[in-house]
Enzyme design. Sequence first.
Site, PDB file in Angstrom:
ATOM      1  N   CYS A   1      64.349  76.408 -31.452  1.00  0.00           N
ATOM      2  CA  CYS A   1      63.988  77.148 -32.666  1.00  0.00           C
ATOM      3  C   CYS A   1      63.820  78.634 -32.406  1.00  0.00           C
ATOM      4  CB  CYS A   1      62.704  76.566 -33.258  1.00  0.00           C
ATOM      5  SG  CYS A   1      63.039  75.331 -34.534  1.00  0.00           S
TER       6      CYS A   1
ATOM      7  N   ASP B   1      60.011  71.867 -46.687  1.00  0.00           N
ATOM      8  CA  ASP B   1      60.626  71.244 -45.522  1.00  0.00           C
ATOM      9  C   ASP B   1      61.932  70.552 -45.878  1.00  0.00           C
ATOM     10  OD1 ASP B   1      58.669  71.672 -43.314  1.00  0.00           O
ATOM     11  OD2 ASP B   1      57.336  70.715 -44.739  1.00  0.00           O
TER      12      ASP B   1
ATOM     13  N   ASP C   1      69.015  70.298 -40.056  1.00  0.00           N
ATOM     14  CA  ASP C   1      68.532  71.182 -39.004  1.00  0.00           C
ATOM     15  C   ASP C   1      69.423  71.010 -37.783  1.00  0.00           C
ATOM     16  OD1 ASP C   1      66.810  73.038 -37.774  1.00  0.00           O
ATOM     17  OD2 ASP C   1      65.066  72.099 -38.709  1.00  0.00           O
TER      18      ASP C   1
ATOM     19  N   GLY D   1      78.995  61.643 -38.818  1.00  0.00           N
ATOM     20  CA  GLY D   1      78.765  63.059 -38.571  1.00  0.00           C
ATOM     21  C   GLY D   1      80.052  63.796 -38.275  1.00  0.00           C
ATOM     22  N   HIS D   2      79.909  64.880 -37.559  1.00  0.00           N
ATOM     23  CA  HIS D   2      81.055  65.734 -37.250  1.00  0.00           C
ATOM     24  C   HIS D   2      80.891  66.301 -35.850  1.00  0.00           C
ATOM     25  CE1 HIS D   2      84.365  68.531 -37.948  1.00  0.00           C
ATOM     26  NE2 HIS D   2      83.608  69.489 -37.468  1.00  0.00           N
TER      27      HIS D   2
ATOM     28  N   LYS E   1      66.349  80.773 -34.289  1.00  0.00           N
ATOM     29  CA  LYS E   1      66.402  80.801 -35.746  1.00  0.00           C
ATOM     30  C   LYS E   1      66.387  82.232 -36.296  1.00  0.00           C
ATOM     31  CE  LYS E   1      64.326  77.949 -38.393  1.00  0.00           C
ATOM     32  NZ  LYS E   1      63.372  77.066 -39.125  1.00  0.00           N
TER      33      LYS E   1
END
Length: 721
Positions: free
Chosen positions: A403, A433, A450, A523-524, A406
Site C-alpha cells: 500500500c 471501503d 484492490d 481473473g486475468h 498507493k
Amino acid sequence: MTPTVPFTRDLVLVGGGHAHALVLRAWGMNPLPGARLTVINPGPTAPYTGMLPGHVAGHYGRDDLEIDLVRLCRHAGARLLLDKAVGIDRTRREVMLESRGPVAYDVASIDVGITAEMNLAGFAQHAIGAKPLDIYAARWRDFSTRAAKGEVAPDVAVIGGGVAGCELAMAMAFALRASDVMPRVTVIEAGPQISGVGNMVRRRILHAMAQLGITVLTDAKVVRIEEGAVELEGNKSVPAALCVGAAGAFAHKWIAQTDLPLTDGFIQIGPDLGVIDDEAVFAVGDCAVMPHAPRPKAGVFAVRAAPVLHHNLRAALSGGRRKTWKPQKNYLKLISLGGKSAIAEKFGLAVQGTYLWRWKDRIDQSFMDRLCDLSTMQVPQPRGSMAIGAAQILTAKPLCGGCGAKVGRGILSGALAGLAQPSGEVVTGAGDDAAILRKDGGGFQVISTDHLRSAIEDPAMMTRIAAVHALGDVWAMGARPQVALASIVVPQMSEALQARTIAEITAVANEVMAAAGAQLVGGHTTMGSELTIGFTVTGTRDAMPLTVSGAQDGDVLILTRPIGSGVLLAADMAGQADGRDVAAALAIMSQPQHREAAIISPHANAMTDVTGFGLAGHVLAMCEGAALDAWINANAIPVYAGAQALSQAGVSSSLMASNRADAPVEGAGDDLLYDPQTAGGLLAAVPATVVAQVITALEAQGCAGHVIGRLSAGSGRLRLS
C-alpha cells in the site's frame, strides 16, 4: 534502456547454512541474469556456529550470533520461504515443504546441517540436541534466565565428551557462575576419555573444566532420560534440569527417506560438490559427505567450499564448466574455554591464552561482517535534460511496494469527486471501503477491488497478503465474502516458470478465498515489469452494510492489528530492517480477519480497514463522515516490532508525506500515524457500553483488540490525548 532479462531457470537453496549464506552474498554482488533464486529455511535467521559457545557464555548477544537471511535474500534478489524441507522429488525436480506446496527447481543445493537428537529413551521429551543450533540456543536462553531467577535448579548434563560437548559445558558453567549461580554441570562420555583432540589439548580441556567445577564421567552409558535426571547404567543418576545431546552428528531424517545417494544418512557428493549421479542437485556442509575425501563435521569446510559452490551453481544454470574443490586435510581448531580464553590446535600442537580468544573473536566477527556489510539499493541518478519535475521524482526515495505505492488520499478524493451520485440499485459508490448494491429479493451486495505492487519476492506470500488485503473491504462492511476475480501481472519469464508461478499464485488465492467462504471464479493474467497481484471481491449482507460514516458521539475506537508495516517494508527494501521483524509482520499481515469481523460487526456503528492512507487518514474519514472529532491515545496504539525504532531513525514509506498532509493531527503526532498499512487491521467505532464485551470475545478467539481512542461531537478533527 537496458532490457530486463526474463527468468528462465529456477535455483533453489535448501537451508540457510554458512555456504549458502556466502553464496547469497556473492550472488547479490553479481547475479546471474535469467536465474530466479529461492531460499528455503525454517526461520528468518540462521546461527553462526563459530560464535555459539561465546553466545552461550554470555560474550555475544543473540543479534551477534544470527545471520539475517531476510536481509541477505533482499540483497541477492531472492525469495525466502520460511518453511521446512521434508523431501525432494528428483524426477519432478521439486522440493517438498512442510507447510506449503512443492517448490520446483532446475538446479538445487542442500545445506541444512545436522542434528544432535539422540535415539535414547526420553530424549525427545526431556532433552535438547546441541544442533540445530538455533533451537538449542533458544532453549538455553530460557533455561539460563530461569536458573538465574531460581525457578529451576542449575543442573546441566551434557551427553557427549567431544570438542562440541566440552565447549558447550564450559560455556554454560561460565555463564551460570557469572549470574551468581553455582551450577552442577556434568559431561557424560561413553568412551574412556574425551574425544576429538590430542593428548596435549585433552589435558588442557580437563584442567579448564575442573576449574569451572564441571564433572566428567567416562565409560558412562546412558540408559534413559527422565524429567530432571539422566539415568546411567549401573543405577547411577545425574541431575539434569537441562540435558543437552552432543554425542555425534546425525543426518536429518527426511534426507534418509529420499532416493539421494547416502552414506549413513549423509548425501554423497563428488569433487564438484554435486550429488553423485545427479547434475541438477548439489549438497554442502555437514549434511554432505565426500566418499573420495572424508572429512570431519566442521564449519570451516562449508566456508571454504562456498566460492566453489557459487561458481558451480552458476555453471549448472548457464551450461558452464564446473570447478573442483579439494578440502584441506588439516585445519586449525580454536576451542573456547568458557571465559575469554581459548586453545588452538593444529598438527598435534596446542597453545592456550586469552590472546587466542581475541584472535578467534576477530575471525568470527570478520565472517559476520561479510554477511552484514551488504550493498544498499541505489537510487537512479538523473542524466541529461529532463522535463521540469522529473529529476525531483527520480531523486526521491524509491517507490514502496504494497500500500506504500498507493496514490494519496487527497489526490484520489479529487479524482472521484466528479463521479455520478449513487442511484437505482447502487446504494453507495466511491468513498467507502466498497460499493453497496441492492439485491433483488432483499439484502445487499458489496463490491470492491484492490491490488498490490509486490513488496517481497515470494509470489505465494504476496498472494496471501493481497487476498487478505482485498477481503478486508468486505469484512469491514460486516459482509460475507462471496466471489473473487484475480488480476495478476507477472514479470517476463519462460513458459515453464510462468506455469510454476501462476500455479503457486492460484493455489494460494483459492485457499485463502475458500477459507473465507468465497469462490475464486477466474481473473486475468498478463506479463509486465514486476509482480502485481489484485482481486475484485464481492460480499453479501442481509442488513445494510456498515459504512465508514456511521460512527456515533461517544463511540470507542478499536483496532485489531499493529501499525508500522509500511516502515518495515520500506526498510526491508533498503536492506535496513531486522529480518525477524519483517518475518513477524508478514506472518500477521497474511492472516485473515474473518473472526475479528464476525465478533465486532454486530456491535459496530462504523468500521473500516486501515490501509494505504494510514491510521490517521482512516480515522479522519470516519470523523468526516459523521461530523465527529477523534481523541487518539498514541500510547495505546499497537506497533509492529522494530517499526518505532526505524521510524525514529528517519525511515518512512514513500506515501507517508502525502498521508501527513491529508490528515493533520493536533498535537505531537507520531509519524507512524501516517504510515500506509498493507493488510492492516480493522478499525471499528463501537458503543462504549459493549467495548468490554467485544474485547473479551476477541481474546477468547485468540484475536487482538486494542482500544485506541474515542469519538465526540465535533467537526472532523484528530487530536492526541
